[in-house]
Motif scaffolding. Structure first.
Motif, mmCIF file in Angstrom:
data_model
loop_
_atom_site.group_PDB
_atom_site.id
_atom_site.type_symbol
_atom_site.label_atom_id
_atom_site.label_comp_id
_atom_site.label_asym_id
_atom_site.label_seq_id
_atom_site.Cartn_x
_atom_site.Cartn_y
_atom_site.Cartn_z
ATOM 1 N N THR A 48 -6.120 -15.643 -1.880
ATOM 2 C CA THR A 48 -5.041 -16.552 -1.502
ATOM 3 C C THR A 48 -5.201 -16.919 -0.035
ATOM 4 N N THR A 49 -4.872 -18.138 0.307
ATOM 5 C CA THR A 49 -4.981 -18.570 1.700
ATOM 6 C C THR A 49 -3.654 -18.357 2.431
ATOM 7 N N PRO A 50 -3.716 -18.225 3.757
ATOM 8 C CA PRO A 50 -2.474 -18.140 4.525
ATOM 9 C C PRO A 50 -1.578 -19.367 4.307
ATOM 10 N N ASP A 51 -2.173 -20.539 4.182
ATOM 11 C CA ASP A 51 -1.369 -21.749 3.955
ATOM 12 C C ASP A 51 -0.602 -21.673 2.638
ATOM 13 N N MET B 245 -8.670 -14.825 2.250
ATOM 14 C CA MET B 245 -7.820 -13.659 2.262
ATOM 15 C C MET B 245 -6.600 -13.954 3.140
ATOM 16 N N ALA B 246 -5.462 -13.425 2.735
ATOM 17 C CA ALA B 246 -4.224 -13.631 3.488
ATOM 18 C C ALA B 246 -3.394 -12.360 3.443
ATOM 19 N N ASP B 247 -2.633 -12.141 4.519
ATOM 20 C CA ASP B 247 -1.766 -10.966 4.627
ATOM 21 C C ASP B 247 -0.320 -11.420 4.783
ATOM 22 N N LEU B 248 0.571 -10.713 4.110
ATOM 23 C CA LEU B 248 1.995 -11.013 4.169
ATOM 24 C C LEU B 248 2.738 -9.757 4.592
ATOM 25 N N TRP B 249 3.482 -9.859 5.691
ATOM 26 C CA TRP B 249 4.297 -8.750 6.203
ATOM 27 C C TRP B 249 5.695 -8.904 5.629
ATOM 28 N N VAL B 250 6.196 -7.850 4.996
ATOM 29 C CA VAL B 250 7.563 -7.848 4.485
ATOM 30 C C VAL B 250 8.271 -6.675 5.140
ATOM 31 N N GLY B 251 9.186 -6.987 6.034
ATOM 32 C CA GLY B 251 9.887 -5.962 6.782
ATOM 33 C C GLY B 251 11.249 -5.649 6.200
ATOM 34 N N ASN B 252 11.701 -4.439 6.461
ATOM 35 C CA ASN B 252 12.997 -3.919 6.030
ATOM 36 C C ASN B 252 13.036 -3.675 4.523
ATOM 37 N N VAL B 253 11.917 -3.187 3.991
ATOM 38 C CA VAL B 253 11.815 -2.831 2.570
ATOM 39 C C VAL B 253 12.095 -1.341 2.441
ATOM 40 N N ASP B 254 13.017 -0.987 1.585
ATOM 41 C CA ASP B 254 13.365 0.413 1.374
ATOM 42 C C ASP B 254 12.128 1.221 0.988
ATOM 43 N N ASP B 255 11.965 2.387 1.619
ATOM 44 C CA ASP B 255 10.820 3.266 1.335
ATOM 45 C C ASP B 255 10.710 3.643 -0.139
ATOM 46 N N ASN B 256 11.824 3.667 -0.833
ATOM 47 C CA ASN B 256 11.825 4.072 -2.243
ATOM 48 C C ASN B 256 11.445 2.947 -3.199
#
Length: 85
Positions: free
Chosen positions: A52-55, A1-12
């Motif tokens: 999916t792996t973090p790598d 398991m892997a997590d991806l942070w995506v910042g500054n994404v419009d709320d809409n």
């Protein structure tokens, strides 16, 4: 398991728009999404990939990190693995 942070994404921005954007740049489809409003100026999403792996995500991260998308520059980070114990 892997997590991806995506910042500054419009709320809409819809989940489907995020999914299509990522797939366009070679990412697998995410399994879950968590939304974070913060102070409202730079909302973000956490995308969870079960198979999916973090790598694997690190190999794709540079394709979209600091990209200008939907009138915003997005910031992308692969999160450290969670301790599930």
């Amino acid at each position: 398991m892997a997590d991806l942070w995506v910042g500054n994404v419009d709320d809409n921005t819809s989940d489907d728009e995020i999914r299509e954007f990522l797939i366009k740049y070679g990412f697998p489809s995410f399994d879950e999404i968590e939304r974070y409003s913060g102070t409202g100026t730079r909302p973000a999403v956490m995308l969870i990939f079960h198979d999916t792996t973090p790598d694997a995500l690190r190999g794709l991260q540079s394709r979209i990190h600091n990209m200008f998308w939907k009138d915003r520059t997005i910031v992308v980070q692969v999160m450290p693995e969670r301790d599930e114990s």
